[in-house]
Write a protein that holds these residues in place. Structure first.
Motif, PDB file in Angstrom:
ATOM      1  N   CYS A 275      12.051  78.802  27.435  1.00  0.00           N
ATOM      2  CA  CYS A 275      11.296  79.964  27.845  1.00  0.00           C
ATOM      3  C   CYS A 275      12.382  81.046  27.128  1.00  0.00           C
ATOM      4  O   CYS A 275      13.160  80.890  26.546  1.00  0.00           O
ATOM      5  CB  CYS A 275      11.387  80.431  29.377  1.00  0.00           C
ATOM      6  SG  CYS A 275      12.901  80.286  30.153  1.00  0.00           S
ATOM      7  N   PRO A 304      11.271  80.957  34.156  1.00  0.00           N
ATOM      8  CA  PRO A 304       9.862  81.356  34.077  1.00  0.00           C
ATOM      9  C   PRO A 304       8.698  80.919  34.921  1.00  0.00           C
ATOM     10  O   PRO A 304       8.906  79.806  35.291  1.00  0.00           O
ATOM     11  CB  PRO A 304       9.765  80.294  32.489  1.00  0.00           C
ATOM     12  CG  PRO A 304      10.583  79.338  32.940  1.00  0.00           C
ATOM     13  CD  PRO A 304      11.561  79.656  33.974  1.00  0.00           C
ATOM     14  N   ASP A 341       7.217  86.363  30.527  1.00  0.00           N
ATOM     15  CA  ASP A 341       7.861  84.960  30.441  1.00  0.00           C
ATOM     16  C   ASP A 341       8.650  84.639  31.458  1.00  0.00           C
ATOM     17  O   ASP A 341       8.761  83.341  31.627  1.00  0.00           O
ATOM     18  CB  ASP A 341       7.937  84.780  29.019  1.00  0.00           C
ATOM     19  CG  ASP A 341       8.226  83.519  28.591  1.00  0.00           C
ATOM     20  OD1 ASP A 341       7.090  82.806  28.484  1.00  0.00           O
ATOM     21  OD2 ASP A 341       9.407  83.024  28.389  1.00  0.00           O
ATOM     22  N   ALA A 342       9.737  85.435  31.962  1.00  0.00           N
ATOM     23  CA  ALA A 342      10.682  84.871  32.536  1.00  0.00           C
ATOM     24  C   ALA A 342      11.618  86.038  33.227  1.00  0.00           C
ATOM     25  O   ALA A 342      11.183  87.089  32.951  1.00  0.00           O
ATOM     26  CB  ALA A 342      11.946  84.094  31.686  1.00  0.00           C
ATOM     27  N   ASP A 358       3.359  79.180  26.649  1.00  0.00           N
ATOM     28  CA  ASP A 358       3.736  79.353  28.380  1.00  0.00           C
ATOM     29  C   ASP A 358       2.489  79.779  29.105  1.00  0.00           C
ATOM     30  O   ASP A 358       2.206  79.423  30.016  1.00  0.00           O
ATOM     31  CB  ASP A 358       4.905  80.379  28.320  1.00  0.00           C
ATOM     32  CG  ASP A 358       6.216  79.767  27.893  1.00  0.00           C
ATOM     33  OD1 ASP A 358       6.133  78.489  27.545  1.00  0.00           O
ATOM     34  OD2 ASP A 358       7.341  80.408  27.745  1.00  0.00           O
TER      35      ASP A 358
END
Length: 398
Positions: A275, A304, A341-342, A358
């Motif tokens: 990630c 993530p 994303d994270a 993702d």
């Protein structure tokens, strides 16, 4: 908000990523960005997930069947005619405007397979000309070209500058490469290639499994987004679905155990996988057991959402708890396309980007969890049925 509603919204917004972050140029039509930080570069794997998302969008009423059909048709025309390839294998990263190579990118066997699964889903769903385009693209892939004949294994990668390197010599996300390879109508590989990679076993707490090099959850998820392994085993009796369930539980346990080191990691915030991170993209985040993690852990505390959500078909209850936590307790994670994303509370950092693969594992796994749609489309395809049979998969004896 109920967890079901959060998942529904995350799925819809993930679909919007694939529908909106797309090239509409004449030569690059249908290419989808690798990530929203750089809208000039497409990932062919991102397109594979995006093509798979089209039936999801139609069945949920987010787009019309005609809209989805046109997008699928024109995207596959782009890949047949414009996207750069060698021996049928596509370049991993290409320019959005014309499908030509960027970043001295590799000719990728795994990313070609991820794209082909999306093309297969679209072809199987629409039939007709879309299916014919899929077959044309699939039929020109020279699978044996990517094999190291002496080791009877796929090479890991190839680019023009250095030639072939490495090997797919252990378990990871590559199961689709064998199914597609043995089922090829034009350039098939032998089924023995599937049985040539090492199946190393390891244990974390109570969970013993065939582990991957990094222990990243995506390696236990990607092939499962399309292939329904729930009730089948191979000739050695391996249940890959059960293996991914154990890997998910081991990852969860590891994140709980690491709470004393990283405050981001705990019972409701887990799922170590590749990630974005405070230090850029990291492909090696993972949990034991793995070749990379048996003696040291590979994490900086970055979590993530796709790590857990991509395992919703394996461990539903703990994934739902994580989803609720991210939505209610980390509101800064939420944005235009759902979960960013994270995040990393130890570094006071939240990613500001969305990454195609993702969002892709999220939308496919959420839909499989809800309706089995992608599994149903994929598993009725003649090449998939043929490939699994040739590899020796059969129904698990109860």
């Amino acid at each position: 908000m109920r967890v079901k509603d959060i998942l529904d919204l995350e799925e819809k917004l993930s679909f919007e990523f694939f529908w909106n972050e797309v090239s509409e140029t004449e030569e690059g039509y249908g290419l989808i960005v690798d990530n929203t930080r750089d809208n000039n570069v497409a990932s062919i794997a991102s397109v594979g997930f995006g093509l798979s998302a089209i039936p999801i969008g139609i069945e949920n009423g987010w787009i019309s069947r005609d809209e989805g059909y046109i997008r699928a048709l024109k995207t596959l025309e782009t890949f047949l005619n414009n996207v750069e390839h060698s021996h049928g294998f596509f370049i991993h990263f290409v320019r959005m405007k014309d499908g030509k190579r960027t970043w001295q990118s590799e000719v990728s066997v795994i990313d070609t397979a991820l794209f082909l699964m999306g093309a297969l889903v679209a072809g199987e769903y629409f039939g007709g000309e879309v299916y014919e385009l899929f077959e044309s693209i699939y039929s020109r892939v020279e699978f044996p070209w990517y094999l190291d004949k002496e080791r009877n294994q796929y090479y890991m990668g190839y680019n023009y500058e250095r030639g072939f390197w490495g090997h797919w010599d252990g378990y990871a996300e590559q199961l689709i490469m064998y199914v597609l390879g043995v089922a090829s109508p034009t350039f098939p590989i032998d089924s023995s290639v599937y049985y040539s990679f090492e199946r190393k076993k390891g244990k974390y707490k109570d969970y013993e499994l065939i582990y991957t090099y990094t222990g990243s959850l995506f390696t236990y998820q990607f092939s499962h987004a399309w292939l329904d392994f729930r009730n089948i085993v191979d000739k050695e009796g391996v249940s890959w679905f059960e293996n991914s369930t154990l890997a998910t539980l081991a990852n969860w346990e590891f994140c709980k155990d690491m709470h004393s080191v990283y405050k981001t990691l705990h019972e409701k915030s887990w799922g170590l996988t590749a990630c974005d991170s405070p230090d850029g993209y990291r492909g090696d985040f993972g949990a034991p057991p793995s070749a990379n993690n048996n003696s040291t852990h590979k994490t900086d505390g970055t979590v993530p959402p796709c790590g857990a959500i991509g395992s919703i078909v394996f461990t539903t209850a703990i994934v739902e708890e994580a989803v609720r936590y991210y939505f209610e307790k980390v509101p800064q994670l939420w944005g235009k396309y759902g979960f960013k994303d994270a995040y990393n509370m130890d570094r006071n950092w939240v990613s500001q980007i969305y990454i195609g693969i993702d969002k892709g594992i999220e939308i496919l796994m959420i839909e499989n969890y809800k309706t089995q749609l992608i599994w149903d489309i994929t598993m009725r395809n003649k090449y998939i049925k043929d490939g699994l049979q040739k590899l020796g998969f059969e129904e698990r004896k109860q």
